[in-house]
Design an enzyme around this catalytic site. Sequence first.
Site, short mmCIF file in Angstrom:
data_model
loop_
_atom_site.label_atom_id
_atom_site.label_comp_id
_atom_site.label_asym_id
_atom_site.label_seq_id
_atom_site.Cartn_x
_atom_site.Cartn_y
_atom_site.Cartn_z
N ARG A 109 0.88 -1.18 0.00
CA ARG A 109 0.00 0.00 0.00
C ARG A 109 0.90 1.22 0.00
O ARG A 109 1.67 1.43 0.95
CB ARG A 109 -0.91 0.00 1.22
CG ARG A 109 -1.60 1.34 1.44
CD ARG A 109 -2.72 1.29 2.44
NE ARG A 109 -3.88 0.61 1.90
CZ ARG A 109 -5.09 0.65 2.42
NH1 ARG A 109 -5.32 1.36 3.51
NH2 ARG A 109 -6.08 0.00 1.86
N HIS A 136 -7.28 0.76 -6.52
CA HIS A 136 -7.49 -0.11 -5.35
C HIS A 136 -8.11 -1.41 -5.85
O HIS A 136 -9.27 -1.72 -5.59
CB HIS A 136 -8.40 0.59 -4.34
CG HIS A 136 -8.35 0.00 -2.95
ND1 HIS A 136 -7.55 -1.08 -2.61
CD2 HIS A 136 -9.02 0.35 -1.81
CE1 HIS A 136 -7.73 -1.36 -1.34
NE2 HIS A 136 -8.60 -0.51 -0.83
N GLN A 139 -9.98 -4.02 -3.55
CA GLN A 139 -11.31 -3.56 -3.15
C GLN A 139 -12.33 -3.87 -4.25
O GLN A 139 -13.43 -4.37 -3.99
CB GLN A 139 -11.27 -2.06 -2.87
CG GLN A 139 -12.61 -1.49 -2.43
CD GLN A 139 -13.01 -1.97 -1.06
OE1 GLN A 139 -12.23 -1.89 -0.12
NE2 GLN A 139 -14.22 -2.49 -0.91
N ASP A 226 -17.26 6.94 -1.43
CA ASP A 226 -16.00 6.81 -0.70
C ASP A 226 -15.73 8.18 -0.08
O ASP A 226 -16.39 9.18 -0.42
CB ASP A 226 -14.88 6.39 -1.69
CG ASP A 226 -13.53 6.18 -1.01
OD1 ASP A 226 -13.47 6.04 0.22
OD2 ASP A 226 -12.51 6.16 -1.74
N CYS A 266 -16.36 1.46 0.48
CA CYS A 266 -15.18 0.63 0.75
C CYS A 266 -14.78 0.69 2.22
O CYS A 266 -14.10 -0.21 2.70
CB CYS A 266 -14.03 1.08 -0.13
SG CYS A 266 -13.61 2.82 0.05
N ARG A 294 -13.47 -8.91 1.23
CA ARG A 294 -12.03 -8.63 1.03
C ARG A 294 -11.23 -9.88 1.35
O ARG A 294 -10.28 -10.23 0.65
CB ARG A 294 -11.59 -7.47 1.95
CG ARG A 294 -12.18 -6.10 1.63
CD ARG A 294 -11.71 -5.57 0.29
NE ARG A 294 -10.27 -5.47 0.23
CZ ARG A 294 -9.55 -4.43 0.66
NH1 ARG A 294 -10.15 -3.37 1.15
NH2 ARG A 294 -8.23 -4.42 0.57
N1 CP Z 1 -11.26 -0.35 2.27
C1 CP Z 1 -9.99 -0.38 2.70
O1 CP Z 1 -9.04 -0.58 1.95
O2 CP Z 1 -9.87 -0.20 4.05
P1 CP Z 1 -8.49 0.03 4.83
O3 CP Z 1 -7.96 1.38 4.43
O4 CP Z 1 -8.86 -0.05 6.28
O5 CP Z 1 -7.53 -1.06 4.44
N1 NVA Z 2 -9.93 6.65 -1.40
C1 NVA Z 2 -9.54 6.22 -0.09
C2 NVA Z 2 -9.75 4.74 0.05
C3 NVA Z 2 -9.41 4.17 1.41
C4 NVA Z 2 -9.64 2.70 1.48
C5 NVA Z 2 -8.09 6.61 0.17
O1 NVA Z 2 -7.26 6.44 -0.73
O2 NVA Z 2 -7.79 7.06 1.27
#
Ligand code: CP
Ligand code: NVA
Length: 307
Positions: A109, A136, A139, A226, A266, A294
């Site tokens: 990430r 993502h 997701q 989101d 998400c 997930r």
């Molecule tokens: N939806 C998602 O990726 O959640 P986190 O940021 O908690 O991993």
């Molecule tokens: N769009 C959000 C998604 C988090 C799971 C971010 O990137 O923070």
Amino acid sequence: MATPITSFVSPHVRHLASDLDLDSESLLNLLELAAQVKRTPARFAQTLAGRYLALLFEKPSLRTRMTFELAIKQLGGDAVVSTGPVGGREPVKDVARNLDRWTHGIVARVFSQATIDELAAWSSVPVINALSDRYHPCQALADVQTLQERFGALDGLKLAFIGDGNNVAHSLMLTAARLGVHVAVATPRGYEPDAEIAAQAARAGRITVTNDPEEAAANAHAVYTDVWTSMGQEEEAAERAQVFAKFQVNDRLFRQARPDGVFMHCLPAKRGLEVTDGVMESPRSVVFDQAENRLHAQKALLVTLLG
Ligand code: CP
Ligand code: NVA
């Protein structure tokens, strides 16, 4: 007779750097596998025996970190986690060539998609994008699994994404549209999805981009939102709260969807901003099904890449 598990390993898929690394056939196979893994988890309990993965997190996470750690352990493997910058002390290409000597896969990430692409270019083991500024994909896999469970066939569904044209919107466009879902994205002017990604998604499916949330939500099977401010954009939060005010998913907007339409997010959600508490907690909210999936979708991904 049950299909041997090894038959799921795809020779075509090496990394999941973006949604497009899974072609349509691999995507369909993965969804079928995710349903099997969910139904009969014990069958897959030794699939990753003796395999170790590195999980790298430059940003916070609840769902992604927990579900990857649990998925790997439930498949018989194990994971080591590192938090903090990837490539701060040395080039990303060197990080990749250390990790691939010790592990069988890398889940990352990161702030910049360029970091994922560089890890993938230099690593001899699979690299999985666990969220970047652009995509993502994990997701989106859980989300299409959730839609399939709820509605059966995906082909012909309409999903409205309301809010910021962000990483989650991009992955939904690329993944869901290829499975026959009409993805209608409504954002304020200036916050539309990346034009190149929208064009890529539109080549394989039906995409609408509009600045009118009611148009997007009309007769939708799913209304998805989101956060308005993604991780890394915190200094824009106050401005975004104003710009996005008309894009809140509330009872009035949710009524534009089909009567059996579901609410999706998400997570994490900011109640009172992109969604009201009432919609989040409504019986038509499937946000915790998405979170559960997930785990199953990522198990299917790990079996596909590493099994
Ligand atoms: N939806 C998602 O990726 O959640 P986190 O940021 O908690 O991993
Ligand atoms: N769009 C959000 C998604 C988090 C799971 C971010 O990137 O923070």
